[in-house]
Design an enzyme around this catalytic site. Structure first.
Site, PDB file in Angstrom:
ATOM      1  N   HIS A  17       0.841  -1.206   0.000  1.00  0.00           N
ATOM      2  CA  HIS A  17       0.000   0.000   0.000  1.00  0.00           C
ATOM      3  C   HIS A  17       0.871   1.251   0.000  1.00  0.00           C
ATOM      4  O   HIS A  17       0.637   2.198  -0.749  1.00  0.00           O
ATOM      5  CB  HIS A  17      -0.884   0.060   1.256  1.00  0.00           C
ATOM      6  N   LYS A  41     -17.843  -5.781   8.242  1.00  0.00           N
ATOM      7  CA  LYS A  41     -16.574  -6.411   8.599  1.00  0.00           C
ATOM      8  C   LYS A  41     -16.053  -5.857   9.918  1.00  0.00           C
ATOM      9  O   LYS A  41     -16.083  -4.660  10.144  1.00  0.00           O
ATOM     10  CB  LYS A  41     -15.515  -6.142   7.526  1.00  0.00           C
ATOM     11  N   ARG A  90      -1.944  -6.155  -8.301  1.00  0.00           N
ATOM     12  CA  ARG A  90      -0.940  -7.163  -7.974  1.00  0.00           C
ATOM     13  C   ARG A  90      -0.809  -8.215  -9.053  1.00  0.00           C
ATOM     14  O   ARG A  90       0.267  -8.715  -9.324  1.00  0.00           O
ATOM     15  CB  ARG A  90      -1.292  -7.840  -6.650  1.00  0.00           C
ATOM     16  N   SER A 127      -3.296  -7.279   3.211  1.00  0.00           N
ATOM     17  CA  SER A 127      -3.497  -7.098   4.646  1.00  0.00           C
ATOM     18  C   SER A 127      -3.959  -8.389   5.303  1.00  0.00           C
ATOM     19  O   SER A 127      -3.518  -8.739   6.401  1.00  0.00           O
ATOM     20  CB  SER A 127      -4.541  -6.002   4.901  1.00  0.00           C
TER      21      SER A 127
END
Length: 159
Positions: A17, A41, A90, A127
């Site tokens: 990040h 979440k 990614r 993460s």
């Protein structure tokens, strides 16, 4: 003034990040980091903790503003007159989902999305993966900034 936003949950912020935010900070006058709130979440870190960690690790850039937001990212952009979203990719698998989001965001408000290829060093990093490895006692010190590693060490029980 050229402005962009780097959105995410950042639970926690990783070196991947940070790489994307740092690269965006060289291209834009102001980079907003939007810590998106997802009510469904439960994160490891509270929103305010994430914001403080991000502020600490991005301070060196000098042009990064960090805040939370609940709702549509395009509304965040409209409210702050931000014409561009910067997202790191990614892998090819990220592209399929992110392209759909970019097209939807552009269709809703005209906000553009710029894709930045992730530094290969961080191409596997997320993460979720950091939290899982850290929870099992694995060394993630090379995957997150030192302040984040310290916070993880304090938050997670020792295995």
């Amino acid at each position: 003034m050229r402005r962009a936003v780097c959105p995410g949950s950042f639970d926690p912020i990783t070196n991947g990040h940070l790489d994307i935010i740092g690269r965006a900070s060289k291209l834009y006058d102001v980079v907003h980091v939007a810590v998106m709130i997802n009510q469904s979440k439960k994160g490891l870190f509270e929103i305010e903790e994430r914001i403080e960690l991000i502020r600490e690790v991005t301070a060196e850039f000098g042009n990064v503003e960090v805040e939370s937001f609940h709702g549509l990212l395009v509304d965040f952009c409209k409210q702050r007159d931000i014409p561009a979203i910067v997202k790191g990719l990614r892998a090819v698998s990220d592209f399929d989902y992110e392209l759909q989001m970019a097209q939807m965001n552009n269709g809703l408000t005209g906000v553009e999305t710029l894709f930045v290829p992730t530094n290969p060093t961080y191409s596997f990093l997320s993460s979720s993966l950091v939290k899982e490895v850290a929870a099992w006692g694995g060394d993630v010190s090379h995957l997150v900034p030192p302040a984040v590693f310290e916070a993880l060490t304090q938050r997670l029980p020792k295995k």
